[in-house]
Scaffold this motif. Structure first.
Motif, PDB file in Angstrom:
ATOM      1  N   MET A  78       0.832  -1.197   0.000  1.00 62.15           N
ATOM      2  CA  MET A  78       0.000   0.000   0.000  1.00 62.15           C
ATOM      3  C   MET A  78       0.871   1.253   0.000  1.00 62.15           C
ATOM      4  O   MET A  78       1.900   1.315   0.675  1.00 62.15           O
ATOM      5  CB  MET A  78      -0.913   0.027   1.232  1.00 62.15           C
ATOM      6  CG  MET A  78      -1.887  -1.131   1.316  1.00 62.15           C
ATOM      7  SD  MET A  78      -3.220  -1.019   0.090  1.00 62.15           S
ATOM      8  CE  MET A  78      -3.617  -2.766  -0.136  1.00 62.15           C
ATOM      9  N   ASP A  79       0.427   2.242  -0.788  1.00 63.83           N
ATOM     10  CA  ASP A  79       1.043   3.568  -0.814  1.00 63.83           C
ATOM     11  C   ASP A  79       0.092   4.516  -0.110  1.00 63.83           C
ATOM     12  O   ASP A  79      -1.054   4.681  -0.547  1.00 63.83           O
ATOM     13  CB  ASP A  79       1.286   4.006  -2.254  1.00 63.83           C
ATOM     14  CG  ASP A  79       1.713   5.458  -2.355  1.00 63.83           C
ATOM     15  OD1 ASP A  79       2.720   5.813  -1.712  1.00 63.83           O
ATOM     16  OD2 ASP A  79       1.039   6.230  -3.064  1.00 63.83           O
ATOM     17  N   VAL A  80       0.548   5.120   0.987  1.00 66.58           N
ATOM     18  CA  VAL A  80      -0.316   5.995   1.781  1.00 66.58           C
ATOM     19  C   VAL A  80       0.252   7.407   1.790  1.00 66.58           C
ATOM     20  O   VAL A  80       1.456   7.608   1.615  1.00 66.58           O
ATOM     21  CB  VAL A  80      -0.466   5.476   3.232  1.00 66.58           C
ATOM     22  CG1 VAL A  80      -0.910   4.012   3.231  1.00 66.58           C
ATOM     23  CG2 VAL A  80       0.826   5.633   4.041  1.00 66.58           C
ATOM     24  N   VAL A  81      -0.630   8.384   2.028  1.00 68.58           N
ATOM     25  CA  VAL A  81      -0.197   9.781   2.057  1.00 68.58           C
ATOM     26  C   VAL A  81      -0.694  10.507   3.308  1.00 68.58           C
ATOM     27  O   VAL A  81      -0.647  11.735   3.375  1.00 68.58           O
ATOM     28  CB  VAL A  81      -0.652  10.537   0.789  1.00 68.58           C
ATOM     29  CG1 VAL A  81       0.059   9.998  -0.442  1.00 68.58           C
ATOM     30  CG2 VAL A  81      -2.157  10.482   0.609  1.00 68.58           C
ATOM     31  N   SER A  82      -1.168   9.756   4.291  1.00 71.86           N
ATOM     32  CA  SER A  82      -1.619  10.364   5.544  1.00 71.86           C
ATOM     33  C   SER A  82      -1.649   9.285   6.612  1.00 71.86           C
ATOM     34  O   SER A  82      -1.637   8.080   6.323  1.00 71.86           O
ATOM     35  CB  SER A  82      -3.019  10.968   5.394  1.00 71.86           C
ATOM     36  OG  SER A  82      -3.999   9.937   5.251  1.00 71.86           O
TER      37      SER A  82
END
Length: 421
Positions: A78-82
């Protein structure tokens, strides 16, 4: 490819009629296909084999935990930004060593949450962020693995609001300054420099911008290794587009994208990470809505739906196109007529399409917005105090509501009236 097809005159999600779902839960709603999510994820991982790789789904495109668990069970990272997206990934059972934390504005608290819960790497976007992460990791007595995001100054030739790889964009450090920034990273305590990160934009419909960026990354890898850095991982971002209009020329396939990666960086001995979102989730979802009224205007007819810009903002925000189809299949030879397709929100911008050719529709008919799985529900709001609409996941001949429609009472209960009123 998707799994939304007409059967016996009705549009189905896999083996479930969309009209049956609408009858039970009401409209509007989002509906996702497990088979489409699965197939699109597999296309990427097959395209990168036999290179060592991890396909990290970009949660920002579609963040429902049931969808993330579906992909996580297949082996996706998974690529997360928060921090919120990080918690969603963890709630879906994805281990920390498969989660990449991207984004230009990570707070110290977000860094701490990810370091405590486990993280594959932080994609660091600036020197101040790098120094802050060093301080947080050192204070916790842990090592933070990082890749530094470089801005290659490549025009992705996409919509200006989703281009991220040009010098004027806010993302990454200028690639010309990479050597000095990597040198500082190597000196800072609490950091382990593992690789390079690049991402040039979203909804790319040709491969040449990727090739330009990846060749620059290959050159940078050689240079940084010569300077003593152990570059063992390349995060190449995402951005491969999908065909929103069925008559448009199709963007490149994942197989072509994989071949490009192998040609440009495949001989570097690095583990490859990619962060697709839209191409996995976009065609996996539809938005189903019901016609409230057909209004005859001055020289045009309006199709007024119960879905609105707060449910699907892409047409208003980006001028984006979504194919709109009748859920009940029109008879062969049915003559189409133009409609302005609009929602009930009190904004002229609440317009999905103008003069869109559609079969004759009447009050109560169902329509479906195709390719609505990406940046649909995740960007929805409760503007005009319209409840967030349900999300439904289909697998074969059964379905489940994976986010329920809140009641007005639940919405109002979130507000607090101060004691002086």
């Amino acid at each position: 490819m998707d799994h939304f097809l007409y059967r016996s005159g009705t549009l189905h999600a896999e083996d479930v009629a969309l009209s049956d779902i609408a009858q039970v839960i009401g409209t509007p709603f989002y509906c996702y296909s497990t088979a489409t999510l699965t197939r699109h994820y597999q296309l990427f991982t097959e395209a990168l084999s036999p290179l060592p790789h991890l396909v990290c789904f970009a949660i920002k495109s579609l963040s429902n935990v049931a969808v993330l668990k579906t992909l996580g069970n297949l082996g996706a990272g998974m690529d997360v930004v928060s921090a919120g997206e990080y918690m969603r990934a963890k709630a879906a059972g994805v281990p920390g060593d498969k989660i990449v934390f991207s984004g230009v504005g990570k707070t110290r608290e977000e860094m701490r949450i990810a370091l405590e819960g486990g993280i594959r790497q932080f994609n660091v976007e600036s020197e101040p962020e790098m120094r802050a992460l060093s301080e947080v990791a050192s204070s916790m007595g842990v090592i933070a693995p990082i890749a530094i995001r470089v801005n290659p100054d490549v025009d992705a030739r996409t919509h200006e609001k989703i281009a991220t790889g040009k010098s004027e964009n806010k993302f990454g450090i200028p690639i010309a300054r990479a050597s000095e920034v990597y040198a500082e990273a190597a000196r800072l305590p609490g950091l382990d420099v593992v690789g390079i990160d690049v991402h040039i934009g979203s909804q790319l419909t040709e491969l040449s911008p990727f090739e330009q960026a990846y060749l620059k990354v290959a050159d940078l890898t050689h240079r940084l290794r010569a300077e003593g850095h152990d570059i063992r991982r390349l995060d190449l971002g995402g951005g491969l587009g999908i065909p929103y209009a069925r008559n448009n020329e199709a963007p490149p396939l994942p197989t072509d994208y994989g071949a490009l990666i192998k040609r440009t960086v495949g001989d570097l001995g690095c583990e490859i990470e990619i962060e697709p979102g839209r191409l996995i989730s976009g065609n996996s979802g539809v938005l189903v809505s019901r016609v409230i009224y057909v209004k005859n205007g001055e020289g045009r007819d309006f199709l007024i739906l119960d879905a609105a810009m707060n449910d699907l903002v892409r047409p208003s925000m980006y001028g984006a196109h979504h194919d709109i189809v009748a859920v009940e299949e029109p008879a062969a030879g049915t003559e189409q007529q133009p409609y302005d397709v609009v929602g009930p929100v009190c904004e002229t911008g609440d317009t999905f399409a103008k003069a869109r050719p559609l079969p004759p529709l009447a009050e109560g008919d169902l329509v479906a917005f195709r390719s609505a799985g990406a940046y649909g529900s995740v960007m929805a709001s409760e503007y005009n105090t319209r409840p967030l609409i349900p999300e439904v996941l289909v697998k074969g001949d059964h379905y489940a509501v994976i986010r329920a429609r809140p009641t007005f009472e639940e919405i109002l209960a979130r507000d607090t009236v101060p004691e002086w009123l």
